[in-house]
Design a protein around this motif. Structure first.
Motif, mmCIF file in Angstrom:
data_model
loop_
_atom_site.group_PDB
_atom_site.id
_atom_site.type_symbol
_atom_site.label_atom_id
_atom_site.label_comp_id
_atom_site.label_asym_id
_atom_site.label_seq_id
_atom_site.Cartn_x
_atom_site.Cartn_y
_atom_site.Cartn_z
ATOM 1 N N ASP A 110 0.819 -1.213 0.000
ATOM 2 C CA ASP A 110 0.000 0.000 0.000
ATOM 3 C C ASP A 110 0.853 1.264 0.000
ATOM 4 O O ASP A 110 0.406 2.328 0.442
ATOM 5 C CB ASP A 110 -0.940 0.006 1.203
ATOM 6 N N ASP A 156 3.559 2.405 -5.240
ATOM 7 C CA ASP A 156 2.798 1.308 -5.855
ATOM 8 C C ASP A 156 1.425 1.784 -6.301
ATOM 9 O O ASP A 156 0.975 1.482 -7.416
ATOM 10 C CB ASP A 156 2.639 0.148 -4.853
ATOM 11 N N VAL A 157 0.755 2.544 -5.446
ATOM 12 C CA VAL A 157 -0.582 3.030 -5.775
ATOM 13 C C VAL A 157 -0.525 3.978 -6.964
ATOM 14 O O VAL A 157 -1.329 3.880 -7.903
ATOM 15 C CB VAL A 157 -1.223 3.727 -4.559
ATOM 16 N N SER A 158 0.439 4.894 -6.945
ATOM 17 C CA SER A 158 0.549 5.869 -8.033
ATOM 18 C C SER A 158 0.818 5.197 -9.367
ATOM 19 O O SER A 158 0.221 5.552 -10.389
ATOM 20 C CB SER A 158 1.672 6.873 -7.729
ATOM 21 N N LEU A 213 -2.427 3.460 -10.528
ATOM 22 C CA LEU A 213 -3.432 4.410 -10.991
ATOM 23 C C LEU A 213 -3.029 5.016 -12.329
ATOM 24 O O LEU A 213 -3.858 5.196 -13.223
ATOM 25 C CB LEU A 213 -3.637 5.514 -9.950
ATOM 26 N N TYR A 246 -8.079 -0.566 -6.616
ATOM 27 C CA TYR A 246 -6.875 -0.957 -5.874
ATOM 28 C C TYR A 246 -7.342 -1.434 -4.505
ATOM 29 O O TYR A 246 -7.828 -0.644 -3.692
ATOM 30 C CB TYR A 246 -5.934 0.238 -5.735
ATOM 31 N N LEU A 281 -11.487 1.937 -4.508
ATOM 32 C CA LEU A 281 -10.213 1.998 -3.802
ATOM 33 C C LEU A 281 -10.435 1.543 -2.370
ATOM 34 O O LEU A 281 -11.453 1.875 -1.756
ATOM 35 C CB LEU A 281 -9.667 3.430 -3.765
ATOM 36 N N ILE A 310 -6.268 3.020 1.452
ATOM 37 C CA ILE A 310 -5.528 3.682 0.377
ATOM 38 C C ILE A 310 -6.050 5.098 0.184
ATOM 39 O O ILE A 310 -5.281 6.062 0.084
ATOM 40 C CB ILE A 310 -5.668 2.892 -0.943
ATOM 41 N N THR A 311 -7.368 5.238 0.138
ATOM 42 C CA THR A 311 -7.971 6.561 -0.035
ATOM 43 C C THR A 311 -7.550 7.488 1.096
ATOM 44 O O THR A 311 -7.170 8.640 0.866
ATOM 45 C CB THR A 311 -9.507 6.457 -0.060
#
Length: 201
Positions: free
Chosen positions: A81, A85-87, A90, A97, A121, A125-126
């Motif tokens: 998380d 990784d998230v960026s 997306l 995600y 999401l 994460i949000t």
């Protein structure tokens, strides 16, 4: 389709969907290359994709899938998380995600949401992404700026956005700069998350 390099994880996920009337697991894959081959053969509506895999990793597979099969919706399902990784996910154009500790009901709901064209999401994460955002402007992005942001959310690069909207790359960058200021963010991935949270896209 379930994509994960650990057979035990794939077995567990398949079990979570067993007996669910409106969801059928049509294929599995153990890495990105196999995922691409199975996607071509089976054309699933939604793919649950791990990020860290040998060979072609999740982000690489997602980028290829978006180029070859833009109609297939990809939801990342990972233990990672971190912001990077998230960026990356997306920016590659994922429909969601989630983290692997998500309960059965959340996974099933995420598949349905993605199949219906929505995005999802994990709450954690949000919260992490939104915590790092600056104060937002009261001004909402213009319709043209939202067009740019929607294409960015689908994984399009500036050049692709310019071609799709018949504008220059410089104009795309200007629109993004205005979007960042209005949403109180400083990068593309955060802009997508902020716009999703505000239901702008």
């Amino acid at each position: 389709m379930i994509v994960d390099d650990h057979p035990v994880v794939r077995d567990g996920l398949r079990g979570m969907f067993h007996g669910v009337a409106d969801i059928e697991v049509v294929a599995e894959a153990g890495d990105g290359h196999e995922a691409l081959a199975r996607a071509r053969a089976e054309r699933p509506d939604v793919i649950l994709m791990d990020l860290r895999m040998p060979g072609l990793d999740g982000v690489g597979a997602i980028e290829r899938l978006r180029a070859e099969h833009p109609e297939i919706r990809v939801v990342v399902l990972t233990t990672y998380d971190t912001g990077a990784d998230v960026s990356q996910a997306l920016a590659a154009g994922v429909a969601g995600y989630l983290l692997k500790d998500a309960p059965r009901e959340e996974l099933q709901a995420a598949v349905r949401t993605a199949a219906a064209g929505g995005r999802v999401l994990a709450q954690r994460i949000t919260s992490q992404l939104m915590a790092g955002l600056g104060p937002r402007s009261a001004t909402a992005p213009s319709p043209r700026e939202l067009e740019v942001l929607r294409l960015i959310a689908r994984g399009a690069a500036n050049k692709e956005v310019a071609r799709a909207l018949l504008i220059s790359e410089t104009t795309v960058k200007t629109h993004l700069k205005h979007v960042f200021a209005k949403l109180g963010v400083d990068n593309r991935a955060a802009a997508v998350v902020a716009a999703m949270e505000r239901r702008l896209i």
